[in-house]
Design a protein around this motif. Structure first.
Motif, mmCIF file in Angstrom:
data_model
loop_
_atom_site.group_PDB
_atom_site.id
_atom_site.type_symbol
_atom_site.label_atom_id
_atom_site.label_comp_id
_atom_site.label_asym_id
_atom_site.label_seq_id
_atom_site.Cartn_x
_atom_site.Cartn_y
_atom_site.Cartn_z
ATOM 1 N N GLY A 119 2.795 10.205 -9.544
ATOM 2 C CA GLY A 119 2.193 10.217 -10.874
ATOM 3 C C GLY A 119 1.184 11.338 -11.061
ATOM 4 O O GLY A 119 0.987 11.838 -12.167
ATOM 5 N N GLN A 120 0.527 11.731 -9.973
ATOM 6 C CA GLN A 120 -0.451 12.816 -10.013
ATOM 7 C C GLN A 120 0.182 14.183 -9.768
ATOM 8 O O GLN A 120 -0.517 15.189 -9.715
ATOM 9 C CB GLN A 120 -1.543 12.568 -8.969
ATOM 10 N N GLU A 129 2.329 1.656 -3.548
ATOM 11 C CA GLU A 129 1.271 2.054 -4.491
ATOM 12 C C GLU A 129 0.826 3.486 -4.252
ATOM 13 O O GLU A 129 0.615 4.248 -5.202
ATOM 14 C CB GLU A 129 0.076 1.100 -4.375
ATOM 15 N N MET A 130 0.707 3.893 -2.996
ATOM 16 C CA MET A 130 0.289 5.247 -2.657
ATOM 17 C C MET A 130 1.314 6.273 -3.137
ATOM 18 O O MET A 130 0.962 7.289 -3.749
ATOM 19 C CB MET A 130 0.086 5.377 -1.145
ATOM 20 N N LYS A 162 0.827 -1.207 0.000
ATOM 21 C CA LYS A 162 0.000 0.000 0.000
ATOM 22 C C LYS A 162 0.864 1.261 0.000
ATOM 23 O O LYS A 162 0.564 2.226 -0.687
ATOM 24 C CB LYS A 162 -0.944 -0.022 1.196
ATOM 25 N N ILE A 178 4.867 -1.403 -12.133
ATOM 26 C CA ILE A 178 5.354 -0.514 -11.076
ATOM 27 C C ILE A 178 6.864 -0.627 -10.944
ATOM 28 O O ILE A 178 7.566 0.381 -10.801
ATOM 29 C CB ILE A 178 4.636 -0.795 -9.736
ATOM 30 N N ARG A 229 1.312 6.511 -6.950
ATOM 31 C CA ARG A 229 0.125 7.252 -7.391
ATOM 32 C C ARG A 229 0.291 8.752 -7.145
ATOM 33 O O ARG A 229 0.006 9.570 -8.023
ATOM 34 C CB ARG A 229 -1.121 6.719 -6.680
#
Length: 105
Positions: free
Chosen positions: A68-69, A61-62, A58, A98, A65
């Motif tokens: 990426g944003q 992935e967090m 997690k 990833i 993300r």
């Protein structure tokens, strides 16, 4: 300093880890883990090792993300120089996509 960090740098930040095993019902226990410096980054399981494995997935992935944003994750302390985020991602069972993002960085 944060603007110049790469994805692999963010993934090398040593976040504080909180872990506990709690009784959720008489005789029923669950293990919980969290990175409180990453809001919403927590996991739980019946087995402590599984909770930590899920938590690490997690966290990665967090951070992927957020980067990426275009939203830099919190950096409460400098990244560790001897960390290998690709190895950690593979150990956490993350996708080849990833892993490739981390390698490309």
């Amino acid at each position: 300093m944060e603007a110049r960090l790469r994805l692999r740098d963010y993934l090398s930040v040593p976040y504080l880890l909180e872990a506990e095993t709690v009784e959720v019902a008489p005789g029923s226990w669950i293990s919980r883990g969290a990175y409180p410096e990453l809001p919403g980054c927590s996991a739980e399981s019946l087995v402590v090792e599984d909770a930590l494995h899920l938590l690490e997935r997690k966290r990665i992935e967090m951070i992927v993300r957020m980067v990426g944003q275009g939203r830099p994750p919190p950096v409460p302390r400098p990244p560790l120089q001897d960390c290998d985020p690709v190895w950690v991602a593979r150990q956490a069972g993350l996708s080849d996509e990833i892993v490739a993002l981390i390698n490309r960085d």
